[in-house]
Write a protein that holds these residues in place. Structure first.
Motif, PDB file in Angstrom:
ATOM      1  N   TYR A   1       0.905  -1.123  -0.141  1.00 41.89           N
ATOM      2  CA  TYR A   1       0.221  -0.100  -0.034  1.00 41.89           C
ATOM      3  C   TYR A   1       1.074   1.214   0.061  1.00 41.89           C
ATOM      4  CZ  TYR A   1      -3.201  -3.376   1.804  1.00 41.89           C
ATOM      5  OH  TYR A   1      -4.060  -4.633   2.154  1.00 41.89           O
ATOM      6  N   TRP A   2       0.354   2.446  -0.497  1.00 39.96           N
ATOM      7  CA  TRP A   2       1.061   3.440  -0.518  1.00 39.96           C
ATOM      8  C   TRP A   2       0.005   4.750  -0.235  1.00 39.96           C
ATOM      9  CZ3 TRP A   2       3.605   4.917  -6.084  1.00 39.96           C
ATOM     10  CH2 TRP A   2       2.313   5.182  -6.891  1.00 39.96           C
ATOM     11  N   ASP A   3       0.654   5.924  -0.075  1.00 35.77           N
ATOM     12  CA  ASP A   3      -0.242   6.890   0.035  1.00 35.77           C
ATOM     13  C   ASP A   3      -0.199   7.882  -1.208  1.00 35.77           C
ATOM     14  OD1 ASP A   3      -1.075   9.875   0.950  1.00 35.77           O
ATOM     15  OD2 ASP A   3      -0.598   9.678   2.771  1.00 35.77           O
ATOM     16  N   GLU A   4      -1.298   7.714  -1.906  1.00 37.65           N
ATOM     17  CA  GLU A   4      -1.185   8.644  -3.280  1.00 37.65           C
ATOM     18  C   GLU A   4      -0.981  10.061  -3.054  1.00 37.65           C
ATOM     19  OE1 GLU A   4      -4.513   8.947  -6.495  1.00 37.65           O
ATOM     20  OE2 GLU A   4      -3.932   6.812  -6.307  1.00 37.65           O
TER      21      GLU A   4
ATOM     22  N   ALA B   1       0.701  11.512  -0.879  1.00 39.40           N
ATOM     23  CA  ALA B   1       2.110  11.739  -0.561  1.00 39.40           C
ATOM     24  C   ALA B   1       3.098  11.451  -1.901  1.00 39.40           C
ATOM     25  CB  ALA B   1       2.703  10.875   0.539  1.00 39.40           C
TER      26      ALA B   1
ATOM     27  N   SER C   1      -5.664   2.310  -2.259  1.00 36.65           N
ATOM     28  CA  SER C   1      -4.358   2.529  -1.957  1.00 36.65           C
ATOM     29  C   SER C   1      -3.208   1.410  -2.294  1.00 36.65           C
ATOM     30  CB  SER C   1      -4.115   2.866  -0.597  1.00 36.65           C
ATOM     31  OG  SER C   1      -4.761   1.978   0.488  1.00 36.65           O
TER      32      SER C   1
END
Length: 248
Positions: A120-123, A125, A196
């Motif tokens: 998962y990532w913070d789109e 950011a 995410s």
């Protein structure tokens, strides 16, 4: 009152030598040999089991505990895949028409385990980092603020930003593939389950290589730090590699 037999999965003979567990509706889990295939089952208390979180977890826990107790080779059946009224029905639906297929699947899975990696990532950011690293793209983005642009311009700028994010995602996925794929005998890429999530892959690996695979995942976690959140499941029934669609 029982409504037949609820099937969890299939083992090659002799199957687990000891079982001490309960399954759905708190029914004792038992084994039944049908034509040389060992079925894991409990007495069904419902005509149909809904795919609720409680039922899914209960179903999975039965399979995993059975594997832990000594019989690692298992063909899991999905929740509510089959409720049967008799063992003759099992023979008619499984062992007679698909006996050779089941044997081939047992051979494929012997000595192997399924593990999975979700990333998962913070789109938001990622977008800000993309802008900071790309002056041209930042300039295009600023055009969207306080200026009247044509629809074509707005679409073109949006597409440039989306392309940049896709490239960043692809770069991350390439690192994971290059690091983890060499451990795999087979793998299955699945669609992301949330916005995410950018990586969702199951791996079939030899049992004894799991510690090395786990260390590789930990190294990736250190490499990307707070940028990514990695969810690693190091043990599950091999749903993605049992090819149960062949039994439908």
């Amino acid at each position: 009152m029982a409504n037949g037999f609820y099937l969890y999965g299939i083992f090659p003979p002799p199957g687990p030598t000891h079982l001490d567990m309960v399954g759905l509706d708190k029914q004792p889990v038992r084994l039944q040999n049908v034509d040389g295939f060992v079925f894991l089952y409990s007495e069904a208390q419902q005509d149909r089991y809904l795919a609720s979180r409680r039922n899914l977890l209960g179903h999975a826990q039965v399979l995993e505990k059975a594997m832990v107790e000594g019989c690692r080779t298992l063909l899991p059946l999905p929740l509510n895949r089959l409720i049967v009224q008799s063992w003759d029905e099992v023979a008619d639906q499984f062992t007679i028409p698909y006996g050779e297929t089941l044997k081939q699947l047992f051979t494929r899975l012997e000595g192997k385990r399924e593990v999975s990696v979700k990333v998962y990532w913070d789109e938001g950011a990622e977008l800000e980092t993309l802008m900071a690293e790309n002056a041209d793209l930042q300039a295009q983005r600023e055009l969207l603020e306080g200026k009247k642009l044509s629809m074509e311009q707005v679409i073109a700028i949006g597409q440039s930003i989306e392309s940049g994010l896709r490239d960043r995602q692809s770069d991350v996925m390439d690192v994971f593939r290059q690091t983890l794929n060499p451990y795999a005998i087979a793998l299955v890429d699945s669609d992301p389950q949330t916005q995410s999530m950018i990586y969702n892959t199951a791996y079939l690996i030899p049992w004894d290589t799991e510690p090395a695979f786990s260390q590789a995942v930990e190294a990736l976690d250190r490499q990307f730090g707070d940028r990514l959140r990695i969810r690693y499941n190091n043990f599950t029934a091999p749903y993605n590699f049992a090819q149960l669609d062949q039994l439908e």
